[in-house]
Design an enzyme around this catalytic site. Structure first.
Site, PDB file in Angstrom:
ATOM      1  CB  SER A  95      75.724 -81.449  12.923  1.00  0.00           C
ATOM      2  OG  SER A  95      75.019 -80.278  13.236  1.00  0.00           O
ATOM      3  CG  ASP A 117      67.421 -82.987  13.110  1.00  0.00           C
ATOM      4  OD1 ASP A 117      67.376 -82.097  13.982  1.00  0.00           O
ATOM      5  OD2 ASP A 117      68.463 -83.359  12.543  1.00  0.00           O
ATOM      6  CG  HIS A 132      70.819 -82.636  15.049  1.00  0.00           C
ATOM      7  ND1 HIS A 132      70.681 -82.406  13.693  1.00  0.00           N
ATOM      8  CD2 HIS A 132      72.019 -82.088  15.397  1.00  0.00           C
ATOM      9  CE1 HIS A 132      71.734 -81.750  13.246  1.00  0.00           C
ATOM     10  NE2 HIS A 132      72.565 -81.548  14.245  1.00  0.00           N
TER      11      HIS A 132
END
Length: 262
Positions: A86, A212, A240
Site C-alpha cells: 500500500s 481489493d 487489500h
C-alpha cells in the site's frame, strides 16, 4: 544418484502501509521463515511499536528512515528482496533509489509504485482520489500534536481493507493502527527525486489484489502499465490485506519472484 540443488536463502524486507506496523506481517513472516528465508520487518517512524509520536516526524525521509537504515546495513555483497504494501510503496521507492546495488528485486503488493522521473505526489494524489472514503466509512482527518494526521477507523478497516481477512486479524488491526501522515507537501513527494539510473535500475514486480475494496485491481494494473518491464502477478480472492486474507498464496508468489531474480 540425483543431486538435489538447494535453493538459495532469500532475505525479505517487509514494509507496512499507512497506519499499520511490522505486526501486520506476522503470518507471512512465519511462512517465509519456515521455508528457510530471512525476514526483516521494520516499524516505520511513529508506526507499530515505534516510540516516536506522529507529530515528531518532520519529513517523509525521516518517516522512512527505519527502512533505509535497514537496507543500508545489508553487508557488502548481499542483496535483499524488498516488499512494500500500500502506502509503503513510497518508502520502498526511496530505499531503492538510495541503495539500488543492495536490492535484487522490489515487489509492490497492492502498493504505490511511482514512475522514475516523476514526483511521487502525482501518483499519491491520483490514488487518494481513487480510494477516498465514502459516507459509510469512519476514517477522518485529524490534528495530532499540531500535525495533520489520518486514522483508519474500524468501519473502513472492516468494509474496505479486511473484508475477506480472518476476524481475529481485523480485531488486531482495530487495536493496533496508529494515526499517520500523508506528507503531501514534503519535498520527497513534490520533487522528482527518483531517477531512472538508480530507482529505475532496480527490477520490480507488482502484486495485484483482485478483491481489493480499497484500490480496484484495474487501477493497480493501470499504474503498473506506466512502468515498462514490470512483472504483474494477480492474487485471486485477496482483499487489500493479502498478508491476512491469502498469506500462503502471497508467500508462494514472493518466493517464486525471489527465485527468478536472485
Amino acid at each position: 544418484m540425483e543431486t538435489v540443488v538447494k535453493k538459495p536463502e532469500s532475505h525479505f524486507v517487509l514494509v507496512h502501509g499507512l497506519c499499520h506496523g511490522a505486526w501486520c506481517w506476522y503470518r507471512l513472516a512465519t511462512i517465509l521463515r519456515s521455508a528457510g528465508h530471512r525476514v526483516t520487518a521494520p516499524d516505520l517512524a511513529a508506526c507499530g511499536a515505534s516510540p516516536v509520536r506522529v507529530d515528531e516526524v518532520r519529513s517523509f525521509a525521516e518517516y522512512s528512515r527505519p527502512l533505509t537504515d535497514a537496507v543500508d546495513a545489508v553487508p557488502p555483497g548481499e542483496k535483499v528482496v524488498l516488499v512494500g504494501h500500500s502506502y509503503g510503496g513510497y518508502s520502498l521507492a526511496l530505499a531503492m533509489h538510495a541503495h539500488p546495488d543492495k536490492v535484487d528485486v522490489a515487489v509492490f503488493v497492492a502498493a504505490a509504485m511511482p514512475a522514475a522521473g516523476c514526483p511521487m505526489s502525482h501518483l499519491l494524489s491520483q490514488i487518494m482520489e481513487e480510494t477516498a472514503p465514502d459516507a459509510a466509512t469512519d476514517s477522518v482527518p485529524a490534528v495530532t500534536g499540531g500535525a495533520e494526521t489520518f486514522l483508519l477507523g474500524p468501519e473502513r478497516l472492516s468494509r474496505r481493507l479486511y473484508q475477506r481477512s480472518p476476524p481475529e486479524d481485523l480485531a488486531l488491526a482495530t487495536a493496533l493502527v496508529r494515526p499517520a501522515r500523508w506528507f503531501l507537501d514534503d519535498a520527497a513527494m513534490t520533487e522528482s527525486v527518483l531517477t531512472a539510473d538508480r530507482y529505475g535500475a532496480v527490477r520490480r514486480a507488482c502484486v495485484v489484489t483482485e478483491e481489493d475494496a480499497t484500490w480496484a485491481a484495474e487501477s493497480q494494473r493501470r499504474m503498473a502499465s506506466r512502468c515498462p518491464g514490470v512483472e504483474v502477478v494477480a492474487v485471486e480472492g485477496a482483499d487489500h490485506m493479502p498478508m491476512f486474507s491469502t498469506p500462503h498464496r502471497l508467500a508462494a508468489i514472493l518466493m517464486e519472484i525471489a527465485d527468478k531474480y536472485i
